[in-house]
Each structure stands twice: as structure tokens, then as C-alpha cells.
Scaffold this active site. Structure first.
Site, PDB file in Angstrom:
ATOM      1  N   LYS A 229      84.593 -66.495  66.734  1.00 35.62           N
ATOM      2  CA  LYS A 229      84.675 -65.105  67.188  1.00 35.62           C
ATOM      3  C   LYS A 229      84.453 -64.150  66.011  1.00 35.62           C
ATOM      4  O   LYS A 229      83.656 -63.236  66.083  1.00 35.62           O
ATOM      5  CB  LYS A 229      86.046 -64.861  67.832  1.00 35.62           C
ATOM      6  N   GLU A 235      87.153 -72.815  57.898  1.00 34.82           N
ATOM      7  CA  GLU A 235      86.864 -74.160  58.409  1.00 34.82           C
ATOM      8  C   GLU A 235      85.482 -74.198  59.062  1.00 34.82           C
ATOM      9  O   GLU A 235      84.662 -75.078  58.784  1.00 34.82           O
ATOM     10  CB  GLU A 235      87.903 -74.579  59.466  1.00 34.82           C
ATOM     11  N   GLY A 291      90.672 -65.327  71.151  1.00 30.03           N
ATOM     12  CA  GLY A 291      90.126 -66.659  70.883  1.00 30.03           C
ATOM     13  C   GLY A 291      90.695 -67.715  71.814  1.00 30.03           C
ATOM     14  O   GLY A 291      89.968 -68.549  72.358  1.00 30.03           O
ATOM     15  N   ARG A 292      92.004 -67.677  72.041  1.00 34.43           N
ATOM     16  CA  ARG A 292      92.631 -68.728  72.870  1.00 34.43           C
ATOM     17  C   ARG A 292      92.401 -68.507  74.354  1.00 34.43           C
ATOM     18  O   ARG A 292      92.870 -69.282  75.177  1.00 34.43           O
ATOM     19  CB  ARG A 292      94.121 -68.820  72.525  1.00 34.43           C
ATOM     20  N   GLU A 377     100.641 -69.476  70.122  1.00 39.26           N
ATOM     21  CA  GLU A 377     100.021 -68.388  69.365  1.00 39.26           C
ATOM     22  C   GLU A 377     100.247 -67.059  70.099  1.00 39.26           C
ATOM     23  O   GLU A 377     100.356 -66.005  69.484  1.00 39.26           O
ATOM     24  CB  GLU A 377      98.513 -68.659  69.169  1.00 39.26           C
ATOM     25  N   HIS A 408     106.348 -94.345  77.508  1.00 41.72           N
ATOM     26  CA  HIS A 408     106.668 -95.448  76.603  1.00 41.72           C
ATOM     27  C   HIS A 408     106.837 -94.960  75.172  1.00 41.72           C
ATOM     28  O   HIS A 408     106.786 -95.751  74.235  1.00 41.72           O
ATOM     29  CB  HIS A 408     105.586 -96.519  76.697  1.00 41.72           C
ATOM     30  N   LYS A 528      96.189 -68.167  55.294  1.00 42.07           N
ATOM     31  CA  LYS A 528      94.763 -68.060  54.932  1.00 42.07           C
ATOM     32  C   LYS A 528      94.620 -67.327  53.597  1.00 42.07           C
ATOM     33  O   LYS A 528      93.832 -67.711  52.733  1.00 42.07           O
ATOM     34  CB  LYS A 528      93.998 -67.274  56.008  1.00 42.07           C
TER      35      LYS A 528
END
Ligand code: F6P
Length: 566
Positions: A229, A235, A291-292, A377, A408, A528
Site C-alpha cells: 500500500k 520487507e 492494509g488489513r 492490529e 491434539h 521500524k
């Protein structure tokens, strides 16, 4: 300590008025909150087995359905009074007004002064939502049409790579919302995806992610979809640069190859151009999409290539159906509202710290990870809309694994541990892969877990079953552990869309009750900024002068000493 005894509702600090509408009390002083606090004292020890015994129709009374999603919320520690008070709380917090504010494009993301309009991404063609005098729905459909055209060209082989070969591999590069959404949805809808197309996702800055994702790929047949975005994310830009080097190395070093093997999805055209991707190969979206909340925008391009534009549009239709339900259904029959209010009930009155999301469908294996970002977030906030500290707990920890694997691993703690962990069980009536008895066995497990959690197994029942007396304390399951069950007919693009929109709006509901900004994420900035400072210290050829705390300084020195040669 009895399960669910901790209570945070009596918090003494309250948020200041600030941006709160005039005359509206701080959350913990509102009549419904106070009444819920008193009511909690009355019902905290009620047991589900007694509630079910007292009302043979409880399962019918406490169920709601919309967009082919059946929500059974009867196995929650609530009464009709709880529900009435929670709905009253929603009204006192102005939830209906906040829903309308979102849908009408008001700037409800106050700290970034932006509207929040992921609902516009799935509004049908011809509808309009105005922001600053301009309709935002028409451009959404223009981009969708461009995406569909591009996706079709890739799928039918008319989009050719630099050497004339069609695309057989799509690698999505992005992180956070630019990765989790498309990755989750691709996994979820894999059944509908072209089997001859490999779709991979690279997100981590750890070089291993890129190496393993591309190890067996031929650059001549590989398309990279770089999603960011902001186009500032370390990254993604690092991985995109590595991808460009990898592709050019494999394609003879001709820089023209980039145009055929890289497309970008971003709101930042300048950043994309500076990186070297032709903006003709860029698909935009808008700053009013968080973004999410973005996988149904152009960020979903890899997904669209995989499943095709028609299925993608069906997913959007499923989302839109849930949007309409959220906007128009009465609060007490509104799935996202009910789920959001129940989450507040456990979070703020029972003091529950987490919520487990347990999909009984292997295709939904990335759903918990996706919901972690969506919810944590969004609602991991310590100040209210006015910037004042909240005086109560906000977003819970979201976690989970697909059933039956989780059974399990960690279900022991949910059944017999000392913490209250409300669970969402998600299952489908029909499997996409009918294979002998598998689906019945899977669903029997889902149903059994909700039953076991709610009703447990008493000492008396164990005695009757012949369990030796000395072992009984270890084997008692006290039950009374709450869960929602979401039962859908079949996993389709539309039902996935409705499910995801349900969770988006559940997150919204919680944020509206808490009076927080569910649409910013300033907390991720500090790490960051500090990383930017440490990077040159790790990369410097000479010994850097370090001015961190002694722990960080020591770790940096130790890392530099021991990292080994390139
Ligand atoms: O983690 C912070 C964050 O800003 C997320 O909100 C976002 O989804 C992610 O980084 C990726 O951001 P971008 O799409 O701008 O690269």
C-alpha cells in the site's frame, strides 16, 4: 480460582470526553455498562448445563442466520437479560451511528483523518459512495475491470514473459495486509484455483522465504505481483529487489524483462515508478482501504489470477451481502454485532484474555493468522478516539489452528486449564473433498468439542462410568466453557467472502463499543524506526559506535562477531 472469575469491568480510570459526542458518558459510566457489571455478578456462576436444562429451546432462541451462515451462540454464558443489556450498550455507544458513519464515508479513522471504506470495494456497480464530493465506487469497478482483463490474459496465456513463454508461476510479494489476506483466501479457495498455476507468497525479510518460494521456479514462466500500500515497507521492497535480481539473472540481464515479469499493487505510483516498475503495470487502490481490509482490492490480484475474475466477483458479492446485513439487520439479529458484543462480554466482564478461532476445514488453515492481524492490529489500542487512555481492556489475543490438529495440541488447556478462552468453531455441512467418512468424522469432532467444553464431565458421571476414585479429580472437566459455532453449507468464494466480512464487522463492533480507532496502527512504527537505526550498525565495515542500552549493544557486537562470512 474458578474459571472466568477475573473481572476487569470495575476499572476505575475512565477516558476523558474529547471527541466523544456531547453528553455521551465515558464507557464505564454508561448505564448499560454499569448494569452489565451488576448483571455479571448475578450470572458469573451460572452454568451452561443449567441454562440449557431451564430452556429446552435455548438453541433456537440463541441462533441467528445471514448470508448462509448459521450462528449458534447458545453455548455462551449469557441469558436473555445479558443480550438485552449488551444491545443496550451498543446503542449507548452509538454503534448504529458509527456503522452509518463508516458506510457513508465519514473520516472515522481519526488519527489518520481518513474514511474507512473497504465496504466500497464490494459495492455493486452503479452504487455510489461519496468522499469529498467524488464517487469512489466507479473507480473501484474501473480497477476491477483492469484486474480482470489482466488476470484473464495471464490465465489464457496471452500475457507472455520476456522469452515468449506463458506464466505458470505467480509469486505474491507483500507483508501484513498485503500478504495475509491474499494468502489466506488463496489457501481457502484453492479448490477453485487453476491446478496448473503455482501460486507462492513471499513476505518475510528472512532470505529463506524467497529462496524456498522460488527454488523450483523458472524465471521465464514467473510473474511477481509486488503488493505494498505504502511502497515504503522494508520487507517488501527488499524482497522485490531480490526478485528483480533473480529474474534478470535468469533472463539474461535484459532490464526490459521487468515489464513482463513484474506488476505492482500500491497507492504510491511515484514509489512504484522509482523502483522501476512501469506504472502501466500498476494496479491502484486508495488510502481509505486499510492494509488489513484490503485483500478484496487489487491486493487480491494473485488470488484473482488463481481463481479467475468470476469467482473473485462472487467473493465480493458474498462480502457485500454481509455488509448489507450488518448495515440493516436489527442489532439483536445481526451476526457481526452479536459476535462483537459477546467478545466484549468475555473480554471486559469475565476478563478473558484471548479468543481461539478453530476452523474445521483444512482450506481455512491460514484464517487464524489472517484474523490475528485483522483483530489485533485493529483493536490493540490503549487510547480512545480522543487520544485519552482507556480505562479497560481492549482487543484480545486471537489465536487458533484448524481442527482437528489443535485438539491434539492445545485443547487440553481450553478444557481443563485455569483460563477462560471463548472459542469460535467454524464448520461446513458439505466438504469440497468427499473422501469416505472423513467429513462426518471431522464434523463429529467439532460438535463433540463444543459439547465437551460447554457441559464437561462431572465427578458423578465419571464414578458412574467406573473410573477409580483416586483418578477422578484429574479427569473431571468442569465445562461451562463458552463457544460460538458457525455452520456454513459449503466453502465457496461467496461464503468465504461473507465469513471474512463478518469478522471485519465484528472487529468494527468491538472497536465502536470501546470507542477506539480500529483503523490505525501506530504501534508498529517504533520497531521500524529502531530497525532503520540498527541496520547500518550491522552492515558497517568498521566497528560502529553504539549508543543503545547495554543489552542491545552487547547483542549487536555478538552478532557482528559471529555472523560468519557472506
Ligand atoms: O505492519 C504494519 C503495516 O502497515 C500493516 O498495517 C500493513 O498491512 C503492512 O504493514 C504492509 O504495509 P504495506 O502494504 O504498505 O507494505
Amino acid at each position: 480460582m474458578g474459571i472466568g472469575r477475573a473481572s476487569s469491568w470495575q476499572a476505575t480510570e475512565v477516558p476523558a470526553l474529547g471527541a466523544r459526542p456531547k453528553g455521551r458518558l465515558p464507557l464505564t459510566e454508561r448505564p448499560a455498562w454499569q448494569e452489565l457489571g451488576q448483571h455479571f455478578q448475578e450470572v458469573r456462576d451460572l452454568e451452561l448445563k443449567h441454562l440449557f436444562a431451564a430452556d429446552p429451546d435455548r438453541a433456537r432462541h440463541l441462533a441467528a442466520e445471514a448470508c448462509d451462515i448459521y450462528l449458534d451462540y447458545s453455548k455462551n454464558r449469557i441469558t436473555e437479560v445479558t443480550l438485552r443489556l449488551l444491545v443496550k450498550l451498543a446503542r449507548e455507544c452509538g454503534l448504529p451511528e458509527r456503522i452509518e458513519a463508516m458506510f457513508s464515508g465519514q473520516r472515522i479513522n481519526v488519527s489518520e483523518s481518513r474514511p474507512v471504506l473497504h465496504v466500497a470495494l464490494r459495492a455493486p456497480r452503479g452504487e455510489s459512495i461519496m468522499v469529498d464530493g467524488e464517487d469512489v465506487v466507479a473507480p473501484v469497478h474501473q480497477v476491477l475491470d483492469r484486474l480482470a482483463d489482466f488476470a484473464e490474459r495471464v490465465r489464457n496465456g496471452s500475457w507472455k514473459g520476456h522469452t515468449g513463454q506463458p506464466v505458470r508461476n505467480v509469486v505474491n510479494i507483500g507483508i501484513g495486509g498485503s500478504d495475509l489476506g491474499p494468502r489466506m483466501a488463496y489457501e481457502a479457495l484453492r479448490h477453485y484455483a487453476r491446478p496448473d498455476l503455482k501460486v507462492r507468497f513471499v513476505s518475510n525479510i528472512d532470505g529463506t522465504d524467497f529462496v524456498e518460494a522460488t527454488r523450483d521456479l523458472d524465471p521465464a514462466e514467473t510473474l511477481f505481483v509486488v503488493c505494498s500500500k505504502s511502497w515504503h515497507t522494508l520487507e517488501t521492497l527488499t524482497n522485490a529487489k531480490t526478485a528483480r535480481d533473480w529474474a534478470l539473472r535468469g533472463l539474461g540481464g535484459d532490464a526490459d524483462a521487468v515489464a513482463k515479469h513484474f506488476v505492482a499493487v500500491s497507492t504510491n505510483a511515484q514509489g512504484v515508478a522509482e523502483f522501476g516498475i512501469d506504472t502501466a503495470n500498476m494496479f491502484p487502490f486508495w488510502d481509505w482501504v486499510g492494509g488489513r481490509y484490503s485483500y478484496d482490492s487489487a491486493i487480491g490480484l494473485s488470488l484473482m489470477v488463481a481463481i479467475g475474475p468470476d469467482q473473485f466477483r462472487q467473493m465480493l458479492a458474498g462480502m457485500h451481502a454481509m455488509d448489507e446485513h450488518f448495515r440493516s439487520a436489527p442489532l439483536d439479529a445481526n451476526l457481526p454485532v452479536l459476535m462483537g458484543l459477546l467478545a466484549v462480554w468475555y473480554n471486559n466482564f469475565f476478563g478473558a484474555e484471548s479468543v481461539a478461532v478453530l476452523p474445521y476445514d483444512q482450506y481455512l488453515r491460514r484464517l487464524p493468522a489472517y484474523l490475528q492481524q485483522l483483530d489485533m492490529e485493529s483493536n490493540g489500542k490503549h487510547v480512545d478516539l480522543a487520544g485519552e487512555p482507556v480505562g479497560f481492556q481492549t482487543g484480545p489475543i486471537i489465536w487458533g489452528e484448524p481442527g482437528t490438529n489443535g485438539q491434539h495440541a492445545f485443547y487440553q488447556l481450553i478444557h481443563q486449564g485455569t483460563r477462560l478462552i471463548p472459542c469460535d468453531f467454524i464448520g461446513f455441512c458439505a466438504s469440497l473433498n468427499r473422501l469416505g467418512r472423513h467429513q462426518d468424522l471431522l464434523m463429529a469432532n467439532l460438535l463433540a468439542q463444543t459439547e465437551a467444553l460447554a457441559f464437561g464431565r462431572s465427578a458423578e458421571e465419571l464414578r458412574q462410568a467406573g473410573i477409580p476414585e483416586w483418578q477422578i479429580p484429574y479427569r473431571v472437566c468442569v465445562g461451562n466453557r463458552p463457544s460460538n459455532t458457525l455452520l456454513l453449507e459449503r466453502l465457496t468464494p461467496a461464503s468465504l467472502g461473507s465469513l471474512i466480512a463478518l469478522y471485519e464487522h465484528r472487529t468494527f463492533t468491538q472497536g465502536a463499543i470501546w470507542g477506539i480507532d480500529s483503523f490505525d496502527q501506530w504501534g508498529v512504527e517504533l520497531g521500524k524506526i529502531l530497525a532503520d537505526k540498527i541496520i547500518p550498525e550491522l552492515e558497517s565495515d568498521s566497528e560502529p559506535e553504539l549508543a543503545h542500552d547495554s543489552s542491545t549493544n552487547t547483542l549487536i557486537r555478538r552478532y557482528r562477531e559471529r555472523r560468519g562470512p557472506e
